[in-house]
Scaffold this motif. Structure first.
Motif, PDB file in Angstrom:
ATOM      1  N   PRO A   8       0.800  -1.217   0.000  1.00  9.99           N
ATOM      2  CA  PRO A   8       0.000   0.000   0.000  1.00  9.99           C
ATOM      3  C   PRO A   8       0.836   1.271   0.000  1.00  9.99           C
ATOM      4  CG  PRO A   8      -0.231  -1.215   2.072  1.00  9.99           C
ATOM      5  CD  PRO A   8       0.458  -2.102   1.098  1.00  9.99           C
ATOM      6  N   CYS A  11       1.886   2.228  -3.463  1.00  8.82           N
ATOM      7  CA  CYS A  11       0.723   2.678  -4.217  1.00  8.82           C
ATOM      8  C   CYS A  11       0.354   4.097  -3.833  1.00  8.82           C
ATOM      9  CB  CYS A  11      -0.443   1.741  -3.940  1.00  8.82           C
ATOM     10  SG  CYS A  11      -1.990   2.369  -4.552  1.00  8.82           S
ATOM     11  N   GLN A  12       0.368   4.340  -2.542  1.00 10.39           N
ATOM     12  CA  GLN A  12       0.029   5.679  -2.056  1.00 10.39           C
ATOM     13  C   GLN A  12       0.969   6.710  -2.659  1.00 10.39           C
ATOM     14  OE1 GLN A  12       0.030   5.806   2.164  1.00 10.39           O
ATOM     15  NE2 GLN A  12      -0.650   7.913   2.311  1.00 10.39           N
ATOM     16  N   LEU A  15       0.195   7.198  -6.353  1.00 15.05           N
ATOM     17  CA  LEU A  15      -1.010   8.008  -6.512  1.00 15.05           C
ATOM     18  C   LEU A  15      -0.721   9.469  -6.246  1.00 15.05           C
ATOM     19  CD1 LEU A  15      -4.435   6.845  -5.154  1.00 15.05           C
ATOM     20  CD2 LEU A  15      -3.796   7.808  -7.345  1.00 15.05           C
ATOM     21  N   ILE A 105      -7.169   2.818 -10.271  1.00 17.41           N
ATOM     22  CA  ILE A 105      -7.562   1.421 -10.448  1.00 17.41           C
ATOM     23  C   ILE A 105      -6.424   0.495 -10.030  1.00 17.41           C
ATOM     24  CG2 ILE A 105      -8.239  -0.326 -12.131  1.00 17.41           C
ATOM     25  CD1 ILE A 105     -10.419   1.657 -11.507  1.00 17.41           C
ATOM     26  N   CYS A 107      -4.196   1.013  -7.783  1.00 18.64           N
ATOM     27  CA  CYS A 107      -4.161   0.976  -6.327  1.00 18.64           C
ATOM     28  C   CYS A 107      -5.234   0.043  -5.786  1.00 18.64           C
ATOM     29  CB  CYS A 107      -4.386   2.380  -5.763  1.00 18.64           C
ATOM     30  SG  CYS A 107      -2.870   3.313  -5.552  1.00 18.64           S
ATOM     31  N   ALA A 111      -4.351  -3.003  -3.297  1.00 16.22           N
ATOM     32  CA  ALA A 111      -4.802  -2.936  -1.902  1.00 16.22           C
ATOM     33  C   ALA A 111      -5.975  -3.862  -1.612  1.00 16.22           C
ATOM     34  CB  ALA A 111      -5.205  -1.505  -1.546  1.00 16.22           C
TER      35      ALA A 111
ATOM     36  N   VAL B  36      -7.117  11.123  -0.201  1.00 19.76           N
ATOM     37  CA  VAL B  36      -7.515  10.231  -1.292  1.00 19.76           C
ATOM     38  C   VAL B  36      -6.467   9.149  -1.501  1.00 19.76           C
ATOM     39  CG1 VAL B  36      -7.857  10.096  -3.787  1.00 19.76           C
ATOM     40  CG2 VAL B  36      -8.984  11.897  -2.472  1.00 19.76           C
ATOM     41  N   ALA B  37      -5.204   9.547  -1.500  1.00 19.10           N
ATOM     42  CA  ALA B  37      -4.131   8.576  -1.711  1.00 19.10           C
ATOM     43  C   ALA B  37      -4.108   7.550  -0.586  1.00 19.10           C
ATOM     44  CB  ALA B  37      -2.787   9.296  -1.813  1.00 19.10           C
ATOM     45  N   THR B  38      -4.324   8.025   0.621  1.00 11.47           N
ATOM     46  CA  THR B  38      -4.341   7.099   1.758  1.00 11.47           C
ATOM     47  C   THR B  38      -5.493   6.107   1.641  1.00 11.47           C
ATOM     48  OG1 THR B  38      -3.403   8.827   3.160  1.00 11.47           O
ATOM     49  CG2 THR B  38      -4.395   6.943   4.270  1.00 11.47           C
ATOM     50  N   ALA B  40      -6.972   5.204  -1.063  1.00  9.92           N
ATOM     51  CA  ALA B  40      -6.752   4.329  -2.217  1.00  9.92           C
ATOM     52  C   ALA B  40      -5.799   3.191  -1.865  1.00  9.92           C
ATOM     53  CB  ALA B  40      -6.206   5.126  -3.391  1.00  9.92           C
ATOM     54  N   ALA B  41      -4.894   3.481  -0.934  1.00  6.50           N
ATOM     55  CA  ALA B  41      -3.872   2.495  -0.596  1.00  6.50           C
ATOM     56  C   ALA B  41      -4.350   1.481   0.436  1.00  6.50           C
ATOM     57  CB  ALA B  41      -2.616   3.203  -0.090  1.00  6.50           C
ATOM     58  N   GLN B  42      -5.532   1.693   0.971  1.00  8.77           N
ATOM     59  CA  GLN B  42      -6.047   0.793   1.998  1.00  8.77           C
ATOM     60  C   GLN B  42      -7.306   0.100   1.506  1.00  8.77           C
ATOM     61  OE1 GLN B  42      -4.493   0.466   4.928  1.00  8.77           O
ATOM     62  NE2 GLN B  42      -3.012   2.124   4.699  1.00  8.77           N
ATOM     63  N   ALA B  43      -7.359  -1.172   1.726  1.00 12.82           N
ATOM     64  CA  ALA B  43      -8.554  -1.907   1.316  1.00 12.82           C
ATOM     65  C   ALA B  43      -9.724  -1.602   2.251  1.00 12.82           C
ATOM     66  CB  ALA B  43      -8.270  -3.399   1.306  1.00 12.82           C
ATOM     67  N   LEU B  88     -12.921   5.244  -0.487  1.00 13.45           N
ATOM     68  CA  LEU B  88     -12.815   5.945  -1.770  1.00 13.45           C
ATOM     69  C   LEU B  88     -13.766   5.331  -2.795  1.00 13.45           C
ATOM     70  CD1 LEU B  88     -11.153   8.156  -3.185  1.00 13.45           C
ATOM     71  CD2 LEU B  88      -9.572   6.369  -3.915  1.00 13.45           C
ATOM     72  N   THR B  90     -13.553   4.537  -5.789  1.00 15.00           N
ATOM     73  CA  THR B  90     -12.505   4.369  -6.795  1.00 15.00           C
ATOM     74  C   THR B  90     -13.063   4.267  -8.212  1.00 15.00           C
ATOM     75  OG1 THR B  90     -11.297   3.151  -5.101  1.00 15.00           O
ATOM     76  CG2 THR B  90     -10.443   3.060  -7.348  1.00 15.00           C
ATOM     77  N   GLU B  91     -14.023   3.377  -8.370  1.00 11.20           N
ATOM     78  CA  GLU B  91     -14.583   3.156  -9.717  1.00 11.20           C
ATOM     79  C   GLU B  91     -15.161   4.441 -10.294  1.00 11.20           C
ATOM     80  OE1 GLU B  91     -14.286   0.151 -10.919  1.00 11.20           O
ATOM     81  OE2 GLU B  91     -13.728  -0.865  -9.071  1.00 11.20           O
TER      82      GLU B  91
END
Lengths: 111, 111
Positions: A8, A11-12, A15, A105, A107, A111, B36-38, B40-43, B88, B90-91
């Motif tokens: 992650p 990825c962060q 991004l 996507i 990311c 994640a 947002v980045a955070t 995105a990096a976390q499920a 997020l 995301t899609e």
DNA sequence: GAAACATTTGCATGTTTGCGCAAATGCACT
DNA sequence: AGTGCATTTGCGCAAACATGCAAATGTTTC
């Protein structure tokens, strides 16, 4: 390889690199969107005077908005005699937006 | 049909529809990009408290930023007991960015 | 060189924005 | 009911922003 390893942090970072707040800032103003839309709809470059018609503000303001768009890499500026010809960097802008979407996507997949 | 008919006015309208200054406004702040980045990096969904760590400001500010992101349709907010879970979209976000890019290219082709 | 024109820049002003702090709200647990 | 925790909201302030007007810059034309 190993792009499917859950990471992650990476990825962060990626991004954060792709999502450019300065670009969003350039595009967050209604007048500037108006300018961009006008430029996109015209094949030829437009002068500041031309672009002043589309947005209901003084041409000095339009000039300032164009400077912001230029510095954000949204438009090209070419000097032609005493007038300035502005055109949209359509390809670059579209590519940048695509890259952002892809990074998002990507990311999600990691994640 | 007739989508290749040169019709700059229509294109300008379609672009103005796709390019949402409010969305750009939501994404134009470094702290919000950080959020947002955070996300995105976390499920998993994150709480306000979690997200406060990533951006170096008071949690009240983070809460406000999240409200802006929520109203712009960038994040989901789900209440879970006394904490708020943010995730997020995301899609949707990726799709929106893609749509913008496509609208730009479409305009270029017409004009 | 002078006048006309396109654009940029300096300045003043009103508005918006981001921030911290403190108070308020909402919820869980005893 | 009462205490504690997570989040939101009210308030005040400083910085950033958008705008119009006027002056400055650069360029063409006479």
């Amino acid at each position: 390889m190993s792009s499917s390893k859950s990471f992650p942090g990476k990825c962060q970072q990626s991004l954060a690199d792709h999502m450019r707040p300065d670009l969003f800032k350039a595009l967050c103003d209604p007048v500037r969107i108006s300018i961009v839309a006008t430029l996109a709809a015209q094949a030829e470059s437009q002068t500041v005077g031309d672009l002043t018609e589309c947005c209901g503000i003084d041409f000095s303001g339009v000039s300032r908005h164009l400077k912001i768009l230029r510095e954000a890499g949204v438009v090209n500026a070419d000097k032609n005699g005493r007038e300035m010809l502005y055109s949209l960097k359509t390809e670059e802008l579209a590519e940048t937006l695509h890259a952002m979407a892809d990074a998002l996507i990507g990311c999600r997949d990691i994640a």
